[in-house]
Design a protein around this motif. Sequence first.
Motif, PDB file in Angstrom:
ATOM      1  N   LYS A 333    -121.837 -27.134 -24.853  1.00  0.00           N
ATOM      2  CA  LYS A 333    -123.102 -26.691 -25.438  1.00  0.00           C
ATOM      3  C   LYS A 333    -123.153 -26.987 -26.929  1.00  0.00           C
ATOM      4  CE  LYS A 333    -126.159 -22.684 -25.702  1.00  0.00           C
ATOM      5  NZ  LYS A 333    -126.341 -21.243 -25.350  1.00  0.00           N
ATOM      6  N   ARG A 371    -129.843 -29.761 -17.822  1.00  0.00           N
ATOM      7  CA  ARG A 371    -130.806 -29.733 -18.924  1.00  0.00           C
ATOM      8  C   ARG A 371    -132.154 -29.148 -18.496  1.00  0.00           C
ATOM      9  NH1 ARG A 371    -128.645 -33.014 -23.038  1.00  0.00           N
ATOM     10  NH2 ARG A 371    -126.758 -34.070 -22.312  1.00  0.00           N
ATOM     11  N   ASN A 374    -131.447 -25.495 -18.252  1.00  0.00           N
ATOM     12  CA  ASN A 374    -130.769 -24.989 -19.454  1.00  0.00           C
ATOM     13  C   ASN A 374    -129.654 -24.022 -19.074  1.00  0.00           C
ATOM     14  OD1 ASN A 374    -130.255 -24.686 -22.209  1.00  0.00           O
ATOM     15  ND2 ASN A 374    -131.651 -22.931 -22.390  1.00  0.00           N
TER      16      ASN A 374
END
Length: 710
Positions: A333, A371, A374
């Motif tokens: 991250k 993505r 998330n």
Amino acid sequence: MVEKKKKKKKAQLPFRLNILFFIVFLMFSVLIVQLGVVQILNGEDFQKEIDRTIKDTTKIPVPRGKMYDRNYNVIVDNAPLYAITYTPPKGVQAKDRLDVAVKLSEFISMKDEDGEFINRITDRDKKDYWYLLNEEEAKSRITVEEAAEMDSGEEYSTIMSRITDEEISNFTEEELEVIHIKKELDKAFSLTPQIVKNVNVTPEEYAKVAEHLDELPGINATTDWDRDFPYGDTLQNLIGKITDQSEGILADNEDYYLTRGYSRNDRVGRSGLELQYEELLRGRKEQIQYTTKKGKVIDSETVVEGKSGKDLVLTVDMELQKQVDEILREELKTAIEKHPQGNRYMDDALAVMMNPKTGEILAISGQRYDRKENDFKNVSFRTIYDAHQPGSVVKGATILAGYESGVIKPGSSFRDSPIRIGGDEPKGSWTTGLGVLNDYGALRRSSNVYMFYVALKMGGENRYPFPNGETARFNPDAFREMRNYFAQLGLGVKTGIDYPNEATGVKGTLLKAGLLMDYAIGQYDTFTTLQLAQYVSTIANDGYRVRPRLLKEVREPDSTGLGSIYQSVNAESLNRVDMDQSLVERVQEGFRQVFQTQGGTAYSYFKDKEYNPAGKTGTAEYEFTDEDGNMVYTLNLTLVGYAPFDDPEVAFAVVVPKTGRGVSQQHPINNVIGTRILDAYFELKEQRAGNNQDDETEETDEESDQNNDE
């Protein structure tokens, strides 16, 4: 004249009646004789048939074995569930199952909490139901001539095809409920329990069914089980899955399971460790013998006691595993947030930690960043299945190949200067100005050029320095030879891990001098993270390649806790590298310098570590075409290592594919992850040692107090 005719007719009437009476008399006589034959000659046999009892045995599934981590923490358990089952008696017909389904629909619902049906029914299921309700009408849709030319299966299929969509489109909710139940009943095999419902069975449903079992032939209210994971999704994808009751045994291997005593609706391991250790986890079914008389069960007896599957103790340390998972997520991250554009293709971080002497996997982690959502997903299995170009971490294997093939000796030196073969682009190291390097320096500074010369010499090119622009002499057999040396260390071959369908990577097919040079620096063939972990473990373990494993012990099931040991799994050495021990030690020293000597490519990360680490960094240039057809240039960042250097107890491999070019220097995620997971291992070890010391102190104090009291 008329009167005479009337008298004649009156005279004929009694004669006809006499004939009729005589015929009736004969028929009754035949019946009486036949009855006598039945009673006198066959009566005893028929009475025996009436009184005959039938004994049938049914097998009841048992819970699967549990799984523990190396510290005996439960990581896979069984959670009990209410379940409604159906065990059809012999000779049961479709009409009988329909009657049961209708009655059962009064007590259970096949819908979930959202009001949706749990399973899906098809038009064929609806037609089967319509057929049973309208059998005469359905059969009239096929002519006698048509039926004469068909077998029963063809006849039924033809009838089904002539039931219209309109006729099956207006069923009520109650009827659909019945169809759903009947579909589950139809899956059952004679004397084999079939789950009708084991999802969201309420206590009320369970109680109602239990109260009306005498009205529901074949139905039982019992308990089923499902897998429970106390650690959530940690390691869950590596543990694998089992089939659900509706699937039963895997169709692809039906014969395999049936010949081993399985029933078609038994749940089996579908993937991962559940599949790998199916035979141990399955347990022994309970066998119940039912005695029936006149079609009714009059007695039952347990002839074989059921026994849960054996419990597995894994090599994994779940506390360490959780920390490694978290470290990979945090660093992945951070790298993406710091450089969202440069790292837009980076989504995985993979790591394996193992004991190099025993092969025990201590932690095996894969984290994928989604993505769109998330969020992160655990993908530990990718450490075994996904292969990547590893870059310079393989240079230890290249040096050993050079030693054993005789093209270099301990202390051999080359000047690090770019090499150009023919019209190709020059090939050089990751930076200029490395100067003249020996084997130690080549590993410490990660010289590509040094490895290029090893590859060229193995191919038959002995000119040094190589005259740039000329064609290199090259024997393609050098590929086979170098790959053979790599294989001895675990690269490009199966590691032997106890896990299904292990990948071995992809071997390049073109055999050219320039490509062998690429191979020597880890930029041609691909390897898995697990292969890299076994490779560095082999170097740490003085050249002995040990089979990596996830199973430590097998235990007998015990409802009160951990059972007795059924089997202990010992370390297994697969081979030793075919070279002198002193040569392996030189590579070990080179790896130590990478981590602990000024100028080492990982020195800034490991220089102050008290646990005395060693290892090798790696970077591979990776090119691929994205979804828009654009050529993308990225890097695979890798790191392998072990500690302590003088007595290794843990080895590791880290792979982070598709990082952005340039941003890797600003956040070298491979080195950061490697540092943090080794720190976590030794901090956890120290913490546990302190806890043990405290426990021992408490025991000593208690003994002292007891002595004083005495």
